[in-house]
Each structure stands twice: as C-alpha cells, then as structure tokens.
Scaffold this motif. Sequence first.
Motif, mmCIF file in Angstrom:
data_model
loop_
_atom_site.group_PDB
_atom_site.id
_atom_site.type_symbol
_atom_site.label_atom_id
_atom_site.label_comp_id
_atom_site.label_asym_id
_atom_site.label_seq_id
_atom_site.Cartn_x
_atom_site.Cartn_y
_atom_site.Cartn_z
ATOM 1 N N VAL A 177 19.974 -64.612 -121.450
ATOM 2 C CA VAL A 177 20.645 -65.864 -121.091
ATOM 3 C C VAL A 177 19.814 -66.648 -120.074
ATOM 4 C CG1 VAL A 177 22.647 -66.798 -119.852
ATOM 5 C CG2 VAL A 177 22.980 -65.123 -121.654
ATOM 6 N N LEU A 178 19.090 -65.950 -119.226
ATOM 7 C CA LEU A 178 18.272 -66.611 -118.208
ATOM 8 C C LEU A 178 17.210 -67.509 -118.827
ATOM 9 C CD1 LEU A 178 17.788 -63.569 -115.827
ATOM 10 C CD2 LEU A 178 19.066 -65.636 -115.288
ATOM 11 N N GLY A 187 21.611 -71.639 -119.026
ATOM 12 C CA GLY A 187 21.534 -70.186 -118.953
ATOM 13 C C GLY A 187 21.569 -69.607 -117.546
ATOM 14 N N PRO A 188 20.678 -70.048 -116.645
ATOM 15 C CA PRO A 188 20.686 -69.486 -115.301
ATOM 16 C C PRO A 188 22.020 -69.682 -114.565
ATOM 17 C CG PRO A 188 18.628 -70.620 -115.707
ATOM 18 C CD PRO A 188 19.518 -70.935 -116.871
ATOM 19 N N GLY A 241 23.417 -58.499 -119.245
ATOM 20 C CA GLY A 241 23.650 -59.774 -119.908
ATOM 21 C C GLY A 241 25.131 -59.994 -120.127
ATOM 22 N N PRO A 242 25.510 -60.940 -120.997
ATOM 23 C CA PRO A 242 26.927 -61.222 -121.236
ATOM 24 C C PRO A 242 27.724 -60.000 -121.683
ATOM 25 C CG PRO A 242 25.571 -62.971 -122.135
ATOM 26 C CD PRO A 242 24.628 -61.894 -121.699
ATOM 27 N N ALA A 265 24.393 -67.144 -116.007
ATOM 28 C CA ALA A 265 24.016 -65.807 -115.524
ATOM 29 C C ALA A 265 24.501 -65.588 -114.096
ATOM 30 C CB ALA A 265 22.501 -65.631 -115.606
ATOM 31 N N ALA A 266 24.380 -66.618 -113.253
ATOM 32 C CA ALA A 266 24.851 -66.512 -111.868
ATOM 33 C C ALA A 266 26.364 -66.313 -111.823
ATOM 34 C CB ALA A 266 24.459 -67.760 -111.086
ATOM 35 N N GLY A 294 21.666 -60.937 -116.138
ATOM 36 C CA GLY A 294 21.691 -62.170 -116.912
ATOM 37 C C GLY A 294 20.995 -62.017 -118.237
ATOM 38 N N ASN A 340 20.502 -53.560 -109.716
ATOM 39 C CA ASN A 340 19.655 -54.547 -110.378
ATOM 40 C C ASN A 340 18.184 -54.118 -110.335
ATOM 41 O OD1 ASN A 340 19.107 -56.858 -111.814
ATOM 42 N ND2 ASN A 340 19.355 -58.255 -110.087
ATOM 43 N N LEU A 384 28.155 -64.931 -114.219
ATOM 44 C CA LEU A 384 28.420 -63.570 -114.696
ATOM 45 C C LEU A 384 28.262 -62.559 -113.563
ATOM 46 C CD1 LEU A 384 26.495 -63.535 -118.111
ATOM 47 C CD2 LEU A 384 28.958 -63.561 -117.798
ATOM 48 N N GLU A 385 27.161 -62.685 -112.824
ATOM 49 C CA GLU A 385 26.906 -61.738 -111.736
ATOM 50 C C GLU A 385 27.981 -61.830 -110.660
ATOM 51 O OE1 GLU A 385 23.211 -60.152 -108.950
ATOM 52 O OE2 GLU A 385 23.010 -62.039 -110.053
#
Length: 525
Positions: free
Chosen positions: A247-248, A264-265, A219-220, A268-269, A244, A284, A271-272
């Motif tokens: 947050v997702l 959120g999604p 996550g974050p 998350a994208a 994610g 993952n 972040l990744e």
Amino acid sequence: MLDANLTQQLKAYLVNIREPIKLVASIGDDAKSREMEKLLNDIAALSDKIAVVTGTDKRVPSFMIRRAGTDIGVRFAGLPMGHEFTSLVLALLQVGGHPSKAAQDVIDQVKNLDGDYEFETYFSLSCQNCPDVVQALNLMAVLNPRIQHTAIEGSLFQPEIEARQIMSVPTVYLNGEPFASGRMELEQIVAKIDTGATARAAEKIKNKDPFEVLVIGGGPAGAAAAIYSARKGIRTGIAAERFGGQVLDTMSIENFISVPHTEGPKLAAHLEQHVKDYDVDIMNLQAAAKLVPAKREGGLHEVVLANGATLKARTVILSTGARWRQMNVPGEDAYRNKGVTYCPHCDGPLFKGKRVAVIGGGNSGVEAAIDLAGIVAHVTLIEYDSQLRADAVLQRKLGSLPNVKIITSALTTEVKGDGSKLTSLTYKDRNHGTSHEVELEGIFVQIGLVPNTEWLKGAIGLTQRGEIEIDDRGETSQKGVFAAGDCTTVPYKQIVIAMGAGSTAALSAFDYLIRLPAEIEAEAA
C-alpha cells in the motif's frame, strides 16, 4: 504560493513553535527563486517567531530553517510543495522546538549516534515515498547537532542529477557517497548507521512469551487480522518487514469503499494507528525467514526472523503480501535505480525530456505510460500479449497521445547500458522471431506482483506461482496456520478484499483456539 485553505491550516500549526526560527534564503533572479521568496515571506507572515534572512548557499534556490542562536536546522533545495509540504510543516515545528511523536527509544538512539553525518536526499514532488525519508532525516538533524540534512528537489538541479547519475527517488547520499535508495523509515535509517541495533532488537524479541495469535505482515490483511484478534482479548503480536506493505507504493486509491479518494502512505499510517489503539505487540522492520510448524495440533509454531530471533505462537496468520514482478532478463539487476525502475509516480520527473519504455499493457502499465507521456520526450509501451489488457477508456487515452508508441507481441530479452546507466533494451518480436533494440534512458516495469512466500517453501502448501493455498476460512495446509491477502490464492488482489480476508483469518484462528482440547489450554495457561 499558499491558497487560503493552506494558509489557515499552516497558521494553526505554527502556534506550536516554541523557539524563534529563521528562514535563511539563498535565492537568485530566476522564477523558482521568486516563488521561493514569496513562499517564505508568506510563512513568516503567519508567526511572529519566524523571520526571513538572506543566505549564500551553493544551491540556488534553497533555504535553511534554523533555530535562532543555534546550529540546529535543516535545508531544502527547491520548493517543498506537493507531497513534501508536510515535510516543510514538520521541519518548521521541530526546528522550532515542538517535540516529535517518534518513539522515545529511537529518539535516544539518534541523540547517541557518534560521528559526523551529512545527508543529502534527492526527491521529486510527485514521490509519495520521499516524504518519509526526508522527514526522518530532518528529525535526526534536529535531534543531533552532528547530523546535517539537505532535501533536494531533483528536477531543479538537473546537472547535479546527471553528475551523480540519479535515476530514482528518494536517493540518499551520506558524506558524499551513496547511502540508500527507496523508501526508508526512521528506524531503518538509524539501524543502518547504528550497527549494533539489529543484535539488540533480536535479543529483545527472542525473550518474548508465546503469542496466541502471531500475524506476519503489516499490510491491510495483517492490520485487519491483528485488530480482530486483539478485540477478542487474546495475546496478539504482529511482525512486519514494513508496516503498510505494498500500500505504501500506491499513489491513488479510489475504490476503498466509503472513502472516495486517499493515498497509499496515508492509508498505511491510518492502519498502523488503528492497530496501535489495541493491545498488540508491534514488531516493525522484522523480516520472517522460516516457519517451523508445530509438531502436534495445539502446539507452538515457530517463526524464525532474519535477525536470528524466534517468535512462538499457538496460531499464525501469514499476510506477507506481494512485490513488483521483475522482468528477470540480463541487465535488469545491474541497472536497477540506474534507469530501471518500478514507480512512475516517484521517478518520472527525473526522466523529463528523455526517452523511456513501459513494460506491461495492463491497467498499471497503460496508466504509467499516460502519466509519463506528459513528462518525458517519448514513451514506448511493450506488451507480451497480442493486445493491451487495460480498460478500454485507458487504451483510448493512450492512443490519443502523440509521443507514445505501442508494441505488442514483444518479449523483452535484455537491458543494456554503459556500465553506469541504462542505454537501451532489446525485445523479440513473437510473431516473426526477429530481435529489435530500442535506445532509451529509462524503463518502468509494470507487469504485476509476486507473492512474498519464498521463505515458506516446504512448510505449507504453495501453488506453482508461490501463492499460499487456503480454504474459505483462510486456513492453510498446516493446522493452526492461516493466511490472508495478496500472498494467497484469493482470486482478486484488492485492498478491501485483503482486509476482509485478514478479518476472516483472525476469526478462524480464534475459533481454532477456543476448540482446542482442555488439556492443551491448560498447557498454555
């Protein structure tokens, strides 16, 4: 159907189509069919490689995107707008021969699947988790001719929803039988079909060399920790059950400083992708099962994964986040996804015209009740406390809605059903001790979060609530083990705070490493 902005964006994407495609439309005389016909004609007008032809599918309105002269294609039953518009664009490109950005080993795995698979995914336009599932299955259908996929907008096919008793999205059927419910990534879907995938992943992971920093959770907090560690030039790995994290499941984010609004999604994208920009070993879909702390300071900690593999690291950063808190009453588990749900944005449209309850009077509960009131016939909000805890502005909005009933000082005691779907709940009036039953078709649980730390019991210090005890540097009760984010004792569970905590934990881990005695550093070398 397409405004000027969407038209311009779509036209720019469609230049990437390599092979001619046909939009095979099955439409009737209804309004949605006319909307679909206009949408398809608008799309075809943007590329000379796209043509609209007439089809005869059993679901109306629906359309298939088919590569001309082949059986390669995917089908949408309904209008893939809202969150699903991206799914439509990707389907046009991929059926048209544009390559996917999925990892090559996963692509090869899909191509090598042996068997005939007919998937059906039920989605709602407001569901932010649905696109990942729809896009993954669409890609599988493009890569493997023995895989078929139809994405179905549930609100347009209510008799089908009722017949299959679908009460949450995304819900996936495989060859006519229930396959999965909830957010899933491509790798998860493939692993569920390819039974040998888990063993192969475990074999690959257990042969990895020890890390200097191993982050558990994506996550974050985990993403920030991985980035800060990798920037120090030290060997960094991150193992996440789903990149994610919570947050997702977040619909709208408006308090992430410098970004006025995101979803959120999407966050998350980002972040990744940011983590992937650095030399980080990303693992993952890997759930942690046990932490074995090092026997001496500077030694190697071990994290045992659910698949049996073990990862070793000089320092560990725990950022496993939290999950929705459950009511823990009789019937809740039995009717989960059969009326009991935790995402009003995703599943709300499936309860159109029905009676539902929202459990929880905080901001999330009141916001859910407000959203649902515009869709369902009636909302009963049940709060344990003697008053609602949501912001005053939300309470005023809720109080203005005619189809909402608020019950305070109430303890939910049981969820009831007929064996296949939910029919009512019972609650106890905490002031008078009397029991009451409310007939309804859906329950949306919004009562906070529970830290994902059960697997850490006995290994590090936890509070009675299960939160990891940390100091101001993010260090836990075990030397060399740090923690950050919603799984810890940090007082406010916010994305921006989790990111800061992850950064703090990474800097603390680096500081710990550089202060190890010289003989330990020599052992590591």
